[in-house]
Enzyme design. Structure first.
Site, mmCIF file in Angstrom:
data_model
loop_
_atom_site.group_PDB
_atom_site.id
_atom_site.type_symbol
_atom_site.label_atom_id
_atom_site.label_comp_id
_atom_site.label_asym_id
_atom_site.label_seq_id
_atom_site.Cartn_x
_atom_site.Cartn_y
_atom_site.Cartn_z
ATOM 1 N N TYR A 44 -1.852 12.021 0.607
ATOM 2 C CA TYR A 44 -2.605 12.348 -0.372
ATOM 3 C C TYR A 44 -3.193 13.622 -0.036
ATOM 4 O O TYR A 44 -4.438 13.600 0.502
ATOM 5 C CB TYR A 44 -3.566 11.235 -0.992
ATOM 6 C CG TYR A 44 -2.867 10.114 -1.446
ATOM 7 C CD1 TYR A 44 -2.340 10.043 -2.534
ATOM 8 C CD2 TYR A 44 -3.022 8.852 -0.698
ATOM 9 C CE1 TYR A 44 -1.727 9.149 -3.131
ATOM 10 C CE2 TYR A 44 -2.291 7.627 -1.393
ATOM 11 C CZ TYR A 44 -1.782 7.912 -2.454
ATOM 12 O OH TYR A 44 -1.253 6.736 -2.992
ATOM 13 N N TRP A 60 -12.619 8.557 -6.548
ATOM 14 C CA TRP A 60 -13.478 7.614 -5.939
ATOM 15 C C TRP A 60 -13.259 7.718 -4.343
ATOM 16 O O TRP A 60 -14.113 7.229 -3.571
ATOM 17 C CB TRP A 60 -13.379 6.391 -6.523
ATOM 18 C CG TRP A 60 -11.900 5.639 -6.529
ATOM 19 C CD1 TRP A 60 -10.654 5.835 -6.269
ATOM 20 C CD2 TRP A 60 -11.983 4.160 -6.414
ATOM 21 N NE1 TRP A 60 -9.863 5.132 -6.274
ATOM 22 C CE2 TRP A 60 -10.575 3.890 -6.604
ATOM 23 C CE3 TRP A 60 -12.684 2.900 -6.811
ATOM 24 C CZ2 TRP A 60 -10.078 2.313 -6.587
ATOM 25 C CZ3 TRP A 60 -12.319 1.786 -6.896
ATOM 26 C CH2 TRP A 60 -11.067 1.520 -6.794
ATOM 27 N N TYR A 83 3.425 17.645 -2.366
ATOM 28 C CA TYR A 83 2.924 16.576 -3.067
ATOM 29 C C TYR A 83 3.476 16.364 -4.557
ATOM 30 O O TYR A 83 3.801 17.469 -5.165
ATOM 31 C CB TYR A 83 1.426 16.405 -3.204
ATOM 32 C CG TYR A 83 0.725 15.532 -4.108
ATOM 33 C CD1 TYR A 83 0.488 14.022 -3.599
ATOM 34 C CD2 TYR A 83 0.448 15.698 -5.255
ATOM 35 C CE1 TYR A 83 0.112 12.859 -4.443
ATOM 36 C CE2 TYR A 83 0.037 14.534 -6.422
ATOM 37 C CZ TYR A 83 -0.115 13.407 -5.715
ATOM 38 O OH TYR A 83 -0.861 12.313 -6.290
ATOM 39 N N GLN A 140 -11.131 8.551 -12.846
ATOM 40 C CA GLN A 140 -11.049 7.492 -11.916
ATOM 41 C C GLN A 140 -12.245 6.474 -11.823
ATOM 42 O O GLN A 140 -13.166 6.976 -12.450
ATOM 43 C CB GLN A 140 -10.823 7.814 -10.579
ATOM 44 C CG GLN A 140 -9.205 7.550 -9.986
ATOM 45 C CD GLN A 140 -8.948 7.667 -8.617
ATOM 46 O OE1 GLN A 140 -9.717 8.654 -8.002
ATOM 47 N NE2 GLN A 140 -8.126 7.268 -8.026
ATOM 48 N N ASP A 198 -2.941 1.366 -9.086
ATOM 49 C CA ASP A 198 -1.936 1.951 -9.577
ATOM 50 C C ASP A 198 -0.966 0.675 -10.343
ATOM 51 O O ASP A 198 -0.569 0.905 -11.251
ATOM 52 C CB ASP A 198 -1.270 2.830 -8.620
ATOM 53 C CG ASP A 198 -1.875 3.790 -7.891
ATOM 54 O OD1 ASP A 198 -3.006 3.894 -8.006
ATOM 55 O OD2 ASP A 198 -1.471 4.797 -7.735
ATOM 56 N N TYR A 258 1.060 -2.498 -2.248
ATOM 57 C CA TYR A 258 -0.008 -1.776 -2.939
ATOM 58 C C TYR A 258 -1.099 -2.640 -3.534
ATOM 59 O O TYR A 258 -1.802 -3.304 -2.923
ATOM 60 C CB TYR A 258 0.690 -1.019 -3.752
ATOM 61 C CG TYR A 258 0.036 0.433 -3.612
ATOM 62 C CD1 TYR A 258 -0.123 0.917 -2.402
ATOM 63 C CD2 TYR A 258 -0.059 1.350 -4.779
ATOM 64 C CE1 TYR A 258 -0.789 2.354 -2.346
ATOM 65 C CE2 TYR A 258 -0.647 2.640 -4.542
ATOM 66 C CZ TYR A 258 -0.985 3.050 -3.402
ATOM 67 O OH TYR A 258 -1.537 4.250 -3.248
ATOM 68 N N GLU A 306 -4.683 2.365 5.137
ATOM 69 C CA GLU A 306 -4.856 2.693 3.493
ATOM 70 C C GLU A 306 -5.224 1.251 3.230
ATOM 71 O O GLU A 306 -6.175 0.966 2.353
ATOM 72 C CB GLU A 306 -3.852 3.182 2.784
ATOM 73 C CG GLU A 306 -3.906 3.362 1.419
ATOM 74 C CD GLU A 306 -2.670 3.731 0.643
ATOM 75 O OE1 GLU A 306 -1.698 3.945 1.324
ATOM 76 O OE2 GLU A 306 -2.827 4.516 -0.429
HETATM 77 C C1 GLC Z 1 -3.708 5.724 -4.937
HETATM 78 C C2 GLC Z 1 -4.847 4.589 -5.122
HETATM 79 C C3 GLC Z 1 -5.947 5.295 -5.519
HETATM 80 C C4 GLC Z 1 -6.655 6.258 -4.702
HETATM 81 C C5 GLC Z 1 -5.481 7.164 -4.323
HETATM 82 C C6 GLC Z 1 -5.850 8.141 -3.218
HETATM 83 O O1 GLC Z 1 -3.071 6.339 -5.833
HETATM 84 O O2 GLC Z 1 -4.082 3.693 -5.874
HETATM 85 O O3 GLC Z 1 -6.941 4.230 -5.911
HETATM 86 O O4 GLC Z 1 -7.419 6.741 -5.261
HETATM 87 O O5 GLC Z 1 -4.072 6.550 -3.845
HETATM 88 O O6 GLC Z 1 -6.182 7.271 -2.042
#
Ligand code: GLC
Length: 442
Positions: free
Chosen positions: A39, A45, A91, A111, A171, A357, A401
């Site tokens: 990411y 958030w 990405y 979010q 997700d 997940y 994570e």
């Molecule tokens: C995934 C998670 C989400 C989070 C993102 C980055 O999409 O489900 O909650 O914000 O990853 O960590």
């Protein structure tokens, strides 16, 4: 302002140092990545939890994290779920897929709004340090909350809808299964997933899910990101107890901040939102499950099982003796069935998957939010139990994570910033974990 950490032989000391370096390594100058490979941008958030973590070691940097997130706020008030500042071709789906038309580029969704709660936390750490920054942020926060209360509710209802599973932050939760199955993925533009280059496919959403995620992005983009249309007529709108309770809590914190700033009009507006809290709760309560549950706004159907966000009603400030007894029964059951809870989905449900997940794994951020609510409700025993489990899990496996609730194995991305942040702010035994705030006086 480095946090003073006493020299100690406790294992947490090394973990505190490691957590601090994870935040620093992912700090790309005013904003922080959830994880460099998986990411590589700023997520909404995630950033707010990171701000909380930074507030333990560098309060100025913590405020900056919040301020930088709001550079991704749209004219209509929406604070976007991803802010894309650099082009990271590794990405997917990146800025060119979303076509948000915003500068800096963003995604087209939002979010869970933890920001106002975290801003209040930062402010309470040092009021005189935070006063001017709060003044600047307050209008942005209330505009975002207004966006949720107007653009993400349907026909007289008050529960907050998510219009894409990604908006919920959870997700591939089973909460979305039925509504997502009704989205027709035919004709989705061919794409290559990048997440599978970083993490085992068995831990990630399936291709069926992903096709529909992309179809929903294509639909939003085709409306020019018209959020009124997306919520009212789009292919997916599910009332989410997670986002609804998080917003309720954030409204209360925003109200306290409005009181502090003496913003009477804002106070009045926020009180109006809070007045509907119990009606909202009624809408989300399933007698059949004996818990709060997601509800498909197109059909009225409830999700088939219980997710850990049901326990966020306490965090949202709701109290209801009969319902709370049932919720606590489920919470104990969830925790008793696994060694490292809270599992994100009912561990006794056939759709529970401990490593996939949001279909079962334990997430430190959810444990933290649930625990804050339990403490507010005076449920100290449950709160302490969850904190100790979270601490043990991170000590055992590191800053993953998320975690397999059956054996505590770390899963998904490693050295993840929100797990490091939650460690620093709450799970580490070095922290005095009492999130209570003194009352705000004008
Ligand atoms: C995934 C998670 C989400 C989070 C993102 C980055 O999409 O489900 O909650 O914000 O990853 O960590």
């Amino acid at each position: 302002m480095e946090k003073v950490i006493a020299q100690s032989a406790r294992p947490s000391f090394d973990l505190d140092k490691r957590a601090i370096s994870i935040l620093r390594e992912n700090d790309w100058g005013g904003y922080t990545l959830p994880s460099k490979g998986l990411y590589p941008y700023q997520w909404n958030w995630d950033s707010m939890f990171v701000a909380l973590g930074f507030s333990e070691i560098d309060l100025d940097r913590a405020w900056t994290e919040v301020e930088s997130l709001f550079e991704g706020q749209w004219g209509n008030g929406m604070a976007a779920h991803i802010v894309f500042r650099r082009d990271m071709p590794g990405y997917f789906p990146g800025p060119r897929i979303w076509e948000s038309g915003h500068n800096p580029p963003t995604s087209g969704l939002s979010q869970p709004p933890v920001a106002a709660t975290i801003v209040r936390d930062l402010f309470e750490k040092d009021r005189s340090f935070g006063r001017e920054r709060l003044r600047e942020l307050f209008p942005k926060l209330i505009k975002w909350h207004r966006w949720f209360h107007t653009m993400r509710v349907i026909s007289g209802g008050t529960a907050i809808a998510v219009t894409h599973p990604w908006e919920s932050g959870r997700d591939n939760s089973p909460d979305w299964d039925a509504a997502l199955a009704a989205v027709d993925p035919t004709g989705v533009t061919p794409y290559t997933r990048r997440d599978l280059g970083h993490v085992d496919a068995a831990m990630r959403p399936t291709k069926d899910d992903y096709d529909r995620y992309m179809k929903l992005v294509e639909y939003g983009r085709s409306t020019g990101w018209d959020h009124t249309q997306i919520t009212r007529e789009g292919p997916f709108a599910v009332a989410d107890p997670g986002i609804t309770f998080i917003l309720m809590r954030a409204d209360r914190d925003l109200k306290a901040l409005a009181q502090y700033l003496g913003h009477r009009d804002s106070l009045y507006e926020i009180e109006g939102w809070l007045k509907t809290a119990y009606d909202t709760a009624d809408y989300l309560w399933s007698d059949e499950l004996g818990a709060f549950a997601a509800r498909n706004l197109r059909t009225g159907d409830f999700a088939q099982g219980i997710s850990s966000v049901a326990f966020l009603s306490f965090y949202g400030g709701l109290l209801h003796p009969q319902r709370d007894v049932q919720l606590l029964g489920h919470l104990h059951r969830f925790l008793d069935k696994v060694s490292y809870g809270i599992p994100s989905f009912d561990p006794e449900h056939p759709h529970f998957e401990p490593r996939r997940y949001w279909r079962g794994p334990t997430w430190a951020i959810i444990n933290y939010l649930v625990t804050r609510g339990l403490l507010d409700a005076g449920l100290f025993e449950e709160a302490e139990r969850i904190r100790q489990i979270t601490c043990k899990m991170i000590q055992k496996s590191g800053f993953y994570e998320y975690f397999d609730p059956l054996d505590g194995t770390g899963a998904g991305g490693g050295d993840f910033t929100w797990t490091a942040a939650i460690w620093l702010a709450w799970a580490s035994p070095m922290v005095d974990a009492s999130p209570e705030h003194p009352p705000i006086h004008g």
